[in-house]
Design a protein around this motif. Structure first.
Motif, mmCIF file in Angstrom:
data_model
loop_
_atom_site.group_PDB
_atom_site.id
_atom_site.type_symbol
_atom_site.label_atom_id
_atom_site.label_comp_id
_atom_site.label_asym_id
_atom_site.label_seq_id
_atom_site.Cartn_x
_atom_site.Cartn_y
_atom_site.Cartn_z
ATOM 1 N N ALA A 204 0.800 -1.255 0.006
ATOM 2 C CA ALA A 204 0.103 -0.014 -0.112
ATOM 3 C C ALA A 204 0.765 1.330 -0.166
ATOM 4 C CB ALA A 204 -0.927 -0.007 1.100
ATOM 5 N N LEU A 205 2.100 0.933 0.033
ATOM 6 C CA LEU A 205 3.108 2.072 0.143
ATOM 7 C C LEU A 205 2.793 3.260 -0.810
ATOM 8 C CD1 LEU A 205 5.088 2.565 2.380
ATOM 9 C CD2 LEU A 205 6.912 1.778 0.831
ATOM 10 N N PRO A 206 2.705 3.062 -2.023
ATOM 11 C CA PRO A 206 2.553 4.261 -2.984
ATOM 12 C C PRO A 206 1.287 5.047 -2.556
ATOM 13 C CG PRO A 206 2.814 2.130 -4.531
ATOM 14 C CD PRO A 206 2.688 1.695 -2.890
ATOM 15 N N GLY A 207 0.087 4.399 -2.203
ATOM 16 C CA GLY A 207 -0.986 5.110 -1.440
ATOM 17 C C GLY A 207 -0.707 5.866 -0.218
ATOM 18 N N LEU A 275 12.012 8.477 -2.254
ATOM 19 C CA LEU A 275 11.676 7.242 -1.172
ATOM 20 C C LEU A 275 10.873 6.141 -1.910
ATOM 21 C CD1 LEU A 275 13.152 7.483 1.610
ATOM 22 C CD2 LEU A 275 10.774 7.734 2.309
ATOM 23 N N ALA A 276 9.779 6.587 -2.420
ATOM 24 C CA ALA A 276 8.884 5.875 -3.013
ATOM 25 C C ALA A 276 9.417 5.025 -4.096
ATOM 26 C CB ALA A 276 7.656 6.768 -3.549
ATOM 27 N N ALA A 277 10.293 5.459 -4.882
ATOM 28 C CA ALA A 277 10.756 4.898 -5.987
ATOM 29 C C ALA A 277 11.655 3.798 -5.280
ATOM 30 C CB ALA A 277 11.583 5.779 -6.888
ATOM 31 N N ARG A 278 12.431 3.877 -4.484
ATOM 32 C CA ARG A 278 13.250 3.059 -3.780
ATOM 33 C C ARG A 278 12.601 1.852 -3.183
ATOM 34 N NH1 ARG A 278 17.736 4.563 0.890
ATOM 35 N NH2 ARG A 278 18.055 6.045 -0.779
ATOM 36 N N TYR A 279 11.454 2.219 -2.444
ATOM 37 C CA TYR A 279 10.736 1.089 -1.740
ATOM 38 C C TYR A 279 9.672 0.314 -2.350
ATOM 39 C CZ TYR A 279 13.282 2.406 2.394
ATOM 40 O OH TYR A 279 14.200 2.503 3.385
ATOM 41 N N THR A 280 9.390 0.795 -3.428
ATOM 42 C CA THR A 280 8.378 0.168 -4.518
ATOM 43 C C THR A 280 8.792 -0.270 -5.755
ATOM 44 O OG1 THR A 280 7.674 2.451 -5.455
ATOM 45 C CG2 THR A 280 6.597 1.748 -3.497
ATOM 46 N N LYS A 281 10.155 -0.680 -5.614
ATOM 47 C CA LYS A 281 10.954 -1.016 -6.832
ATOM 48 C C LYS A 281 10.143 -2.037 -7.541
ATOM 49 C CE LYS A 281 15.855 -1.302 -6.793
ATOM 50 N NZ LYS A 281 16.952 -1.988 -5.834
ATOM 51 N N GLY A 282 9.756 -3.158 -7.099
ATOM 52 C CA GLY A 282 9.044 -4.585 -7.699
ATOM 53 C C GLY A 282 7.811 -4.118 -8.058
#
Lengths: 285, 351
Positions: A204-207, A275-282
């Protein structure tokens, strides 16, 4: 140029003109204004200076206001996130009828003017307001609680006002989580709390990030609610900018403060995106 | 590893019964398919065994242990889903390691066991990738590796091949069969595809309307269907409406089938004839004869639409290398069907 390209140009022209004329031009004027000198009594001078920025960035008075604003933003963002996440999960997992009703209830406060809502909170939170009177008459408190003209009041008001934004951004983010993923984690011996922490939240991180940026930015630039629930002494950046312009008539100082607020906002959005780009790589194809 | 037993398992939603008191047992190391059309309750049974759904009644046993009330994370199962259900934010390695980490496996042992599981599905080189960077077949193989890595006592498959294209599906069938034979893990495989069930299973549990219709080996289910539903579901059957007439079966006025129905004279019935059970004799006339209407070349086989008159048509299938592969439309044929290949059932039970 063929006719379709003329048509395309024609279609974007009004919006472009409006943006140039009514947004970029005033911004430019404000930028120039922030670099002018100011003398109390005589007003805006004609000399160029960066003193306005320096004073904001070095003066303890302004630094305290900026720190307070950022802290307020942080608290409100966390509060909306903590309240919004369970609500979004509830909406997602209830029947369609309940879903529609809950979403309506979430949106409903947005239809009410922000001044009215802030005033409503004043009625509730003031020293002889509904909450204090009730608690006193129940004998639970001897002295009225300080619920207004401080951080508490502003946080309560802003959290209620910005909660819908957080919820409305979290619902689609949670909806995007593939259906069987949770079952898969449970099947792989993860307890429910662990599944929530290691699977649901990361997915849900992107949201969460979008919602947090939105609420944070709205909070640090909020004027009406901090003014009404914070009172004249609880100053944040937006109220200070207002005061510089309208009370002190120190337009260069107000403009400098406004640009610093904008810079902080842009910096945060950029940082959060990194930050989002790093943690939502997949999550991105 | 353990056997699986379910006793009188039920699932009801208000007045809708999805699973109606089902009992079955899967021996240790056995591969059983739950086969049936959508809505027959097969996925509901699987989800109850996994602990993802609470049964309305009955018991689930792994070996001697009653797991009916255990949460899914304490059942020691492996789950493979139609949607793969990989964790998109974790690498392939971390996906496979997820269950092992919950078992407190760490360090070199974790590394070895993840590699071992990935080697088994021939994805040893893909540990650093994210699921999105893999093809559908590769993703399903990762899901397979992830489910076997923690050495579950029971493997549960929920239509795992339905999202793959035909060729890949066959490859995966062999992959699953090999894996299961190597590891000897008790497996329950939910599918609506009879070929999948036949290929993979030691036994097939055919379901319809929340009840077991037949629970037997693939050969038994194919050659000795327990009832009209099974005969209509397995193979590629013709389903015809008929009526008992003079101790035999009339498909229409004057179109008689050489079968001995046990129903009363005049009773309506459903006749199921497998396409591959209809033997065509060109140029002859017999008890049952007709004309070739249409020839359809399918590669390994040839399908004929044969008109029996009175608007009755049947499909017959022959091998494309045989002597019957080249009958032109209009050819007169006699149809020979062994009496034990004709399946009769009361009309209302037709599927």
């Amino acid at each position: 140029m063929n006719s379709s390209r003329w048509l395309g140009a024609g279609l974007v022209l009004p919006a472009t003109a409006l943006l140039l004329l009514l947004f970029l031009a005033p911004t430019l004027l404000m930028g120039l204004m922030s670099l002018r000198n100011y003398t109390a009594g005589t007003g805006v001078g004609s000399d160029w200076t960066i003193a306005n920025y320096l004073s904001v960035l070095t003066d303890g008075f302004y630094i305290e206001i900026m720190a307070r604003t950022l802290f307020l933003g942080l608290v409100v963002t966390l509060a909306t996130l903590l309240l919004g996440f369970p609500l979004a999960l509830f909406i997602l997992r209830s029947s369609p009828a309940v879903q529609t009703l809950t979403i309506l209830l979430v949106i409903f406060p947005l239809l009410c003017n922000i001044v009215v809502r802030s005033f409503g909170w004043m009625v509730l939170l003031s020293p002889n307001g509904v909450i204090n009177e009730t608690l006193a008459s129940l004998g639970l408190i001897a002295e009225p609680l300080d619920l207004m003209y401080n951080l508490t009041g502003v946080v309560i008001g802003l959290t209620q006002i910005y909660l819908p934004f957080m919820v409305l951004l979290l619902v689609p983010a949670l909806q995007n989580i593939p259906a069987d993923v949770e079952a898969a984690a449970l099947g792989l011996r993860a307890s429910r709390p662990r599944t929530f922490a290691t699977i649901i939240v990361p997915l849900a991180l992107p949201g969460i990030i979008t919602g947090s940026i939105l609420v944070f930015v709205l909070t640090i630039s909020a004027l009406v609610t901090p003014r009404m629930l914070g009172g004249p002494t609880y100053k944040v950046m937006a109220t200070q900018i207002y005061d510089e312009f309208m009370t002190n008539l120190n337009w260069p100082a107000g403009a400098a403060l406004a640009f610093i607020l904008t810079a902080i906002t842009l910096g945060l959005i950029w940082g959060a995106n990194r930050l989002a780009a790093r943690y939502t790589k997949g999550l991105q194809a | 590893m353990s056997s699986l037993t379910i006793k009188n398992l039920k699932k009801r939603y208000d007045d809708l019964t999805v699973v109606n008191s089902v009992s079955l047992d899967v021996a240790q190391g056995e591969f059983v398919s739950l086969l049936g059309p959508s809505g027959c309750g097969k996925t509901t049974i699987l989800r109850m065994i996994a602990g993802l759904l609470d049964p309305s009644g009955g018991q689930i046993l792994f070996g001697e242990t009653d797991v009916t009330r255990l949460p899914p994370n304490r059942r020691n199962i492996g789950l493979v889903f139609q949607s793969y259900a990989l964790f998109p934010h974790l690498t392939v390695f971390e996906n496979v390691a997820f269950g092992l980490r919950r078992q407190k496996v760490s360090g070199a042992e974790l590394d070895t066991r993840v590699r071992e599981a990935l080697e088994r599905v021939r994805l040893g080189q893909h540990g650093d990738r994210y699921p999105r960077q893999l093809s559908g077949g590769q993703q399903q193989r990762v899901a397979l590796a992830r489910s076997i890595a923690p050495r579950p006592s029971i493997l549960l498959f929920d239509e795992p091949l339905s999202n793959l294209d035909a060729q890949l599906r066959e490859e995966m069938q062999i992959e699953i069969k090999r894996l299961q034979a190597d590891l000897q893990i008790t497996s329950l495989f939910v599918t609506h595809d009879q070929h999948e069930a036949m290929t993979l299973s030691d036994r097939i549990c055919l379901m319809s309307g929340g009840d077991i219709q037949q629970f037997a080996s693939p050969e038994e289910v194919y050659f000795r269907p327990a009832n009209g539903f099974v005969s209509g579901f397995v193979g590629s059957p013709n389903k015809l409406q008929g009526r008992v007439s003079g101790g035999r079966v009339a498909l229409a006025e004057g179109v008689m089938l050489d079968a001995a129905p046990s129903m009363l004279e005049g009773a309506p019935l459903t006749v199921t004839l497998r396409q591959e059970d209809i033997h065509l004799v060109p140029g002859a006339t017999g008890e049952l004869s007709g004309t070739i209407n249409l020839r359809i070349f399918e590669g390994a086989s040839v399908q004929y639409v044969v008109s029996l008159g009175q608007g009755v048509e049947v499909l017959a299938r022959v091998t494309s290398r045989g002597p019957l592969a080249d009958l032109a439309p209009g050819t007169q044929v006699a149809l020979e069907i062994a009496p034990d290949r004709i399946f009769l059932s009361p009309a209302e039970v037709s599927a």
